[in-house]
Scaffold this motif. Sequence first.
Motif, PDB file in Angstrom:
ATOM      1  N   PHE A 197       0.843  -1.191   0.000  1.00  0.00           N
ATOM      2  CA  PHE A 197       0.000   0.000   0.000  1.00  0.00           C
ATOM      3  C   PHE A 197       0.884   1.249   0.000  1.00  0.00           C
ATOM      4  CE2 PHE A 197      -2.479  -3.280   2.039  1.00  0.00           C
ATOM      5  CZ  PHE A 197      -3.796  -3.047   1.672  1.00  0.00           C
ATOM      6  N   ALA A 198       0.374   2.327  -0.581  1.00  0.00           N
ATOM      7  CA  ALA A 198       1.093   3.596  -0.559  1.00  0.00           C
ATOM      8  C   ALA A 198       0.106   4.754  -0.484  1.00  0.00           C
ATOM      9  CB  ALA A 198       1.966   3.738  -1.806  1.00  0.00           C
ATOM     10  N   PHE A 199       0.550   5.813   0.130  1.00  0.00           N
ATOM     11  CA  PHE A 199      -0.199   7.071   0.132  1.00  0.00           C
ATOM     12  C   PHE A 199       0.499   8.061  -0.787  1.00  0.00           C
ATOM     13  CE2 PHE A 199      -2.052   5.743   4.259  1.00  0.00           C
ATOM     14  CZ  PHE A 199      -3.378   6.122   4.047  1.00  0.00           C
ATOM     15  N   ILE A 200      -0.282   8.711  -1.650  1.00  0.00           N
ATOM     16  CA  ILE A 200       0.131   9.924  -2.332  1.00  0.00           C
ATOM     17  C   ILE A 200      -0.879  10.976  -1.908  1.00  0.00           C
ATOM     18  CG2 ILE A 200       0.478  11.112  -4.518  1.00  0.00           C
ATOM     19  CD1 ILE A 200       1.298   8.500  -5.767  1.00  0.00           C
ATOM     20  N   GLY A 201      -0.430  11.915  -1.080  1.00  0.00           N
ATOM     21  CA  GLY A 201      -1.393  12.792  -0.430  1.00  0.00           C
ATOM     22  C   GLY A 201      -2.273  11.957   0.483  1.00  0.00           C
ATOM     23  N   ASP A 202      -3.575  12.205   0.423  1.00  0.00           N
ATOM     24  CA  ASP A 202      -4.501  11.434   1.252  1.00  0.00           C
ATOM     25  C   ASP A 202      -5.028  10.190   0.550  1.00  0.00           C
ATOM     26  OD1 ASP A 202      -4.402  13.033   3.520  1.00  0.00           O
ATOM     27  OD2 ASP A 202      -5.991  14.364   2.820  1.00  0.00           O
ATOM     28  N   ALA A 203      -4.676   9.996  -0.714  1.00  0.00           N
ATOM     29  CA  ALA A 203      -5.183   8.847  -1.475  1.00  0.00           C
ATOM     30  C   ALA A 203      -4.394   7.596  -1.120  1.00  0.00           C
ATOM     31  CB  ALA A 203      -5.089   9.118  -2.965  1.00  0.00           C
ATOM     32  N   LEU A 204      -5.116   6.553  -0.728  1.00  0.00           N
ATOM     33  CA  LEU A 204      -4.504   5.260  -0.430  1.00  0.00           C
ATOM     34  C   LEU A 204      -4.541   4.415  -1.692  1.00  0.00           C
ATOM     35  CD1 LEU A 204      -3.267   3.236   1.516  1.00  0.00           C
ATOM     36  CD2 LEU A 204      -5.601   2.577   2.207  1.00  0.00           C
ATOM     37  N   ILE A 205      -3.364   4.017  -2.164  1.00  0.00           N
ATOM     38  CA  ILE A 205      -3.235   3.318  -3.438  1.00  0.00           C
ATOM     39  C   ILE A 205      -2.717   1.903  -3.195  1.00  0.00           C
ATOM     40  CG2 ILE A 205      -2.165   3.383  -5.733  1.00  0.00           C
ATOM     41  CD1 ILE A 205      -1.690   6.403  -5.228  1.00  0.00           C
ATOM     42  N   THR A 206      -3.300   0.933  -3.886  1.00  0.00           N
ATOM     43  CA  THR A 206      -2.833  -0.454  -3.803  1.00  0.00           C
ATOM     44  C   THR A 206      -3.112  -1.135  -5.132  1.00  0.00           C
ATOM     45  OG1 THR A 206      -2.837  -2.443  -2.383  1.00  0.00           O
ATOM     46  CG2 THR A 206      -4.980  -1.480  -2.922  1.00  0.00           C
ATOM     47  N   PRO A 207      -2.248  -2.058  -5.563  1.00  0.00           N
ATOM     48  CA  PRO A 207      -2.483  -2.745  -6.838  1.00  0.00           C
ATOM     49  C   PRO A 207      -3.813  -3.489  -6.840  1.00  0.00           C
ATOM     50  CG  PRO A 207      -0.223  -3.070  -6.121  1.00  0.00           C
ATOM     51  CD  PRO A 207      -0.943  -2.416  -4.978  1.00  0.00           C
ATOM     52  N   PRO A 208      -4.472  -3.558  -7.995  1.00  0.00           N
ATOM     53  CA  PRO A 208      -5.784  -4.211  -8.084  1.00  0.00           C
ATOM     54  C   PRO A 208      -5.693  -5.715  -7.879  1.00  0.00           C
ATOM     55  CG  PRO A 208      -5.002  -3.597 -10.265  1.00  0.00           C
ATOM     56  CD  PRO A 208      -4.041  -2.995  -9.284  1.00  0.00           C
ATOM     57  N   CYS A 209      -6.829  -6.302  -7.479  1.00  0.00           N
ATOM     58  CA  CYS A 209      -6.872  -7.723  -7.121  1.00  0.00           C
ATOM     59  C   CYS A 209      -6.563  -8.654  -8.283  1.00  0.00           C
ATOM     60  CB  CYS A 209      -8.252  -8.077  -6.544  1.00  0.00           C
ATOM     61  SG  CYS A 209      -8.242  -8.126  -4.741  1.00  0.00           S
ATOM     62  N   ASP A 210      -6.763  -8.214  -9.521  1.00  0.00           N
ATOM     63  CA  ASP A 210      -6.500  -9.124 -10.633  1.00  0.00           C
ATOM     64  C   ASP A 210      -5.008  -9.286 -10.900  1.00  0.00           C
ATOM     65  OD1 ASP A 210      -6.035  -6.590 -11.635  1.00  0.00           O
ATOM     66  OD2 ASP A 210      -7.109  -6.905 -13.516  1.00  0.00           O
ATOM     67  N   ARG A 211      -4.175  -8.517 -10.194  1.00  0.00           N
ATOM     68  CA  ARG A 211      -2.720  -8.624 -10.367  1.00  0.00           C
ATOM     69  C   ARG A 211      -2.034  -9.282  -9.173  1.00  0.00           C
ATOM     70  NH1 ARG A 211      -0.088  -5.681 -13.717  1.00  0.00           N
ATOM     71  NH2 ARG A 211       1.152  -7.596 -13.733  1.00  0.00           N
ATOM     72  N   VAL A 212      -2.744  -9.428  -8.060  1.00  0.00           N
ATOM     73  CA  VAL A 212      -2.111  -9.894  -6.827  1.00  0.00           C
ATOM     74  C   VAL A 212      -3.019 -10.904  -6.130  1.00  0.00           C
ATOM     75  CG1 VAL A 212      -0.885  -7.718  -6.515  1.00  0.00           C
ATOM     76  CG2 VAL A 212      -3.105  -8.058  -5.389  1.00  0.00           C
ATOM     77  N   LEU A 213      -2.452 -11.584  -5.134  1.00  0.00           N
ATOM     78  CA  LEU A 213      -3.269 -12.447  -4.292  1.00  0.00           C
ATOM     79  C   LEU A 213      -4.222 -11.572  -3.479  1.00  0.00           C
ATOM     80  CD1 LEU A 213      -3.586 -15.451  -3.218  1.00  0.00           C
ATOM     81  CD2 LEU A 213      -2.264 -14.642  -1.248  1.00  0.00           C
ATOM     82  N   PRO A 214      -5.515 -11.866  -3.504  1.00  0.00           N
ATOM     83  CA  PRO A 214      -6.471 -11.057  -2.746  1.00  0.00           C
ATOM     84  C   PRO A 214      -6.351 -11.322  -1.239  1.00  0.00           C
ATOM     85  CG  PRO A 214      -7.600 -12.896  -3.800  1.00  0.00           C
ATOM     86  CD  PRO A 214      -6.186 -12.936  -4.283  1.00  0.00           C
ATOM     87  N   GLY A 215      -5.510 -10.551  -0.588  1.00  0.00           N
ATOM     88  CA  GLY A 215      -5.260 -10.760   0.831  1.00  0.00           C
ATOM     89  C   GLY A 215      -6.488 -10.463   1.682  1.00  0.00           C
ATOM     90  N   ILE A 216      -6.701 -11.278   2.686  1.00  0.00           N
ATOM     91  CA  ILE A 216      -7.823 -11.053   3.605  1.00  0.00           C
ATOM     92  C   ILE A 216      -7.534  -9.827   4.472  1.00  0.00           C
ATOM     93  CG2 ILE A 216      -9.309 -12.064   5.355  1.00  0.00           C
ATOM     94  CD1 ILE A 216      -9.294 -13.473   2.550  1.00  0.00           C
TER      95      ILE A 216
END
Length: 278
Positions: free
Chosen positions: A183-202
């Motif tokens: 996960f990353a923040f740019i400003g107040d926006a929380l950004i994370t790679p979409p589920c179709d590219r990664v394991l959908p973590g619980i």
Amino acid sequence: MDIYYVHGEFVAEDQAHISVNDLSVIRGFGVFDFLRTYNGVPFHLDDHLKRLERSARLIGLKLPHSRAEIKGIVEATLARNDHQESNIRIVVTGGLSSDGITPGDSPRLLVMVTEVKKMPAQWYTSGAKVITSHVDRFMPGAKSINYIPAILCQNEARNQQAIEAIYVDRNGFLLEGTTSNFFAFIGDALITPPCDRVLPGITRQVVLTLAEKEFPIVERQLHKDEIRLLDEVFLASSVREVVPIVHVDSIQVGDGRPGSRTQRIMQLFRDNTVSFQG
């Protein structure tokens, strides 16, 4: 000594065995899921079992029991152990094969319960370092037991005094850690790679659900070239929970200290788990 469930029996850890001819041993064929307890209660067990089913379906492995039956076995194994908080590893092996490669009709279920070990406090107070590794995960939607790339990347991370390696695909996009979501923040926006590219973590989904009440959520690809633009970075996983990251490779994130937004996510997650009752 810990008590495990192994293919129909509850046994002491040192008595837990499977056949050397199991496809998990000779071909690395199997799936698993991992979770922990809070207040003695398995954290989002149903969601983990749904993911176990999905992982098995993706690799063509038949589960030996229904979801409800596996849930009962997990709870029964947990009850036979006596830890303040427990880790729970659920493994489905490929079982025996007539020709040593074709899955048969005898998959095996293993449930291993161990004590939760605390992570180093400094990770959470001062932040930690991760490295990037150019690896494309095979079938990222399946949590398989094939962890050779992850082990190699983790070894390199340790060599560089980092706690995790973040996979980067052939196009330079950041994906996920070997055992965590990114996960990353740019400003107040929380950004994370979409589920179709990664394991959908619980834990990933829990974090997003908690965070969306206070921050705009953006699920998009992050390129490695954007690392210098990130204000804050953190990882999330069942084992590590929420860990602030202050260095990615040799790049300092923000001012080199855990950011206020990440600390807020950590607090939201703590509040959620402290009161968790299932």
